[in-house]
Design a protein around this motif. Structure first.
Motif, mmCIF file in Angstrom:
data_model
loop_
_atom_site.group_PDB
_atom_site.id
_atom_site.type_symbol
_atom_site.label_atom_id
_atom_site.label_comp_id
_atom_site.label_asym_id
_atom_site.label_seq_id
_atom_site.Cartn_x
_atom_site.Cartn_y
_atom_site.Cartn_z
ATOM 1 N N PRO A 76 25.241 49.431 4.283
ATOM 2 C CA PRO A 76 23.881 49.930 4.129
ATOM 3 C C PRO A 76 23.560 51.146 4.991
ATOM 4 N N HIS A 77 23.956 51.163 6.242
ATOM 5 C CA HIS A 77 23.639 52.308 7.100
ATOM 6 C C HIS A 77 24.382 53.564 6.660
ATOM 7 N N LEU A 78 25.562 53.380 6.076
ATOM 8 C CA LEU A 78 26.302 54.536 5.573
ATOM 9 C C LEU A 78 25.682 55.061 4.280
ATOM 10 N N ALA A 79 25.096 54.166 3.487
ATOM 11 C CA ALA A 79 24.361 54.617 2.290
ATOM 12 C C ALA A 79 23.142 55.427 2.716
ATOM 13 N N ALA A 80 22.421 54.949 3.723
ATOM 14 C CA ALA A 80 21.261 55.693 4.221
ATOM 15 C C ALA A 80 21.690 57.057 4.732
ATOM 16 N N ARG A 81 22.769 57.098 5.471
ATOM 17 C CA ARG A 81 23.263 58.373 6.016
ATOM 18 C C ARG A 81 23.707 59.321 4.892
ATOM 19 N N ARG A 82 24.391 58.775 3.887
ATOM 20 C CA ARG A 82 24.858 59.593 2.756
ATOM 21 C C ARG A 82 23.687 60.236 2.031
ATOM 22 N N HIS A 83 22.677 59.435 1.729
ATOM 23 C CA HIS A 83 21.505 59.973 1.031
ATOM 24 C C HIS A 83 20.763 60.990 1.898
ATOM 25 N N LEU A 84 20.586 60.672 3.176
ATOM 26 C CA LEU A 84 19.900 61.590 4.080
ATOM 27 C C LEU A 84 20.631 62.925 4.137
ATOM 28 N N GLU A 85 21.944 62.881 4.250
ATOM 29 C CA GLU A 85 22.725 64.115 4.342
ATOM 30 C C GLU A 85 22.675 64.915 3.042
ATOM 31 N N SER A 86 22.815 64.240 1.903
ATOM 32 C CA SER A 86 22.823 64.982 0.636
ATOM 33 C C SER A 86 21.451 65.568 0.314
ATOM 34 N N GLU A 87 20.372 64.879 0.690
ATOM 35 C CA GLU A 87 19.032 65.340 0.351
ATOM 36 C C GLU A 87 18.470 66.346 1.343
ATOM 37 N N THR A 88 18.893 66.271 2.629
ATOM 38 C CA THR A 88 18.272 67.092 3.673
ATOM 39 C C THR A 88 19.258 67.921 4.488
ATOM 40 N N GLY A 89 20.552 67.614 4.375
ATOM 41 C CA GLY A 89 21.546 68.294 5.189
ATOM 42 C C GLY A 89 21.763 67.656 6.551
ATOM 43 N N LEU A 90 21.001 66.624 6.897
ATOM 44 C CA LEU A 90 21.110 65.972 8.202
ATOM 45 C C LEU A 90 22.150 64.861 8.182
ATOM 46 N N ALA A 91 22.988 64.816 9.194
ATOM 47 C CA ALA A 91 23.931 63.707 9.386
ATOM 48 C C ALA A 91 23.566 63.038 10.706
ATOM 49 N N LEU A 92 22.803 61.959 10.617
ATOM 50 C CA LEU A 92 22.312 61.269 11.809
ATOM 51 C C LEU A 92 22.870 59.859 11.880
ATOM 52 N N PRO A 93 23.102 59.352 13.099
ATOM 53 C CA PRO A 93 23.489 57.939 13.224
ATOM 54 C C PRO A 93 22.272 57.062 12.937
ATOM 55 N N LEU A 94 22.400 56.144 12.023
ATOM 56 C CA LEU A 94 21.296 55.261 11.644
ATOM 57 C C LEU A 94 21.746 53.826 11.855
ATOM 58 N N ARG A 95 21.159 53.153 12.826
ATOM 59 C CA ARG A 95 21.558 51.774 13.064
ATOM 60 C C ARG A 95 20.405 50.844 13.355
ATOM 61 N N THR A 96 19.208 51.386 13.572
ATOM 62 C CA THR A 96 18.053 50.540 13.858
ATOM 63 C C THR A 96 17.144 50.510 12.640
ATOM 64 N N ILE A 97 16.873 49.306 12.168
ATOM 65 C CA ILE A 97 15.999 49.106 11.020
ATOM 66 C C ILE A 97 14.574 48.936 11.530
ATOM 67 N N LEU A 98 13.686 49.785 11.036
ATOM 68 C CA LEU A 98 12.282 49.721 11.444
ATOM 69 C C LEU A 98 11.468 48.792 10.568
ATOM 70 N N THR A 99 11.731 48.809 9.269
ATOM 71 C CA THR A 99 11.012 47.936 8.346
ATOM 72 C C THR A 99 11.942 47.484 7.227
ATOM 73 N N VAL A 100 11.585 46.346 6.674
ATOM 74 C CA VAL A 100 12.226 45.832 5.467
ATOM 75 C C VAL A 100 11.098 45.582 4.484
ATOM 76 N N ASP A 101 11.190 46.202 3.315
ATOM 77 C CA ASP A 101 10.111 46.140 2.339
ATOM 78 C C ASP A 101 10.640 45.564 1.030
ATOM 79 N N TYR A 102 10.135 44.386 0.662
ATOM 80 C CA TYR A 102 10.493 43.767 -0.618
ATOM 81 C C TYR A 102 9.650 44.395 -1.718
ATOM 82 N N VAL A 103 10.296 44.763 -2.828
ATOM 83 C CA VAL A 103 9.609 45.368 -3.962
ATOM 84 C C VAL A 103 9.924 44.535 -5.206
#
Length: 167
Positions: free
Chosen positions: A57-84
């Motif tokens: 999951p964190h690598l999916a978040a990083r992949r999307h962030l990088e492809s959409e914005t150009g940013l490659a950031l370490p993402l390991r802390t979850i701030l919210t979980v939202d059920y839809v």
């Protein structure tokens, strides 16, 4: 183990998004959040998207962030979980990760980045105007994640009980 219980597991989207902030000098140092304007839906949203099968999951978040914005950031802390619940999209769970506050150099790189064709534009939005540019559910998600970030709340992402490394 009862293998028959998982012969037909439920289909569910696992959305991965990132809350990325910067201190906007044009607004007296007010924090602004990075949002994307996707072509496939109305209103802005946090950068992110669904995880692929067997993608961490964190690598999916990083992949999307990088492809959409150009940013490659370490993402390991979850701030919210939202059920839809199921509506226009399959039922899903969205995780919002802490991307932190960017340096002026990183902000400049984002501002010069050309997003992919499925993203119309990138925007830095102050907290007070989120409701004006986002659907209500997206705005509430960002407000909740922002509150968690401000208060130092959040959950470390674990993979089989082990915290995800920072890099």
């Amino acid at each position: 183990m009862n293998d028959h219980l998982m012969r037909k597991p439920p289909a569910r989207r696992l959305g991965q998004q990132a809350l990325v902030l910067h201190e906007n000098p044009d607004l007296g140092g007010e924090l602004c959040v990075l949002l994307v304007d996707p072509v496939y839906r109305d209103g802005y949203t946090l950068p992110g998207g669904s995880a692929e099968a067997d993608e961490l999951p964190h690598l999916a978040a990083r992949r999307h962030l990088e492809s959409e914005t150009g940013l490659a950031l370490p993402l390991r802390t979850i701030l919210t979980v939202d059920y839809v619940s199921r509506d226009n999209y399959p039922e899903g769970i969205n995780f919002v990760y802490a991307g932190g506050v960017l340096s002026p150099r990183q902000v400049k790189a984002v501002n010069l980045y050309q997003p992919p064709e499925n993203i119309q534009a990138l925007h830095w939005v102050p907290r007070a105007t989120l409701r004006d540019v986002m659907p209500p559910d997206q705005s509430r998600r960002v407000h909740d994640a922002w509150d968690a970030w401000e208060h130092g709340d959040g959950l470390p992402l674990l993979l089989r009980g082990v915290p995800v490394p920072i890099n």
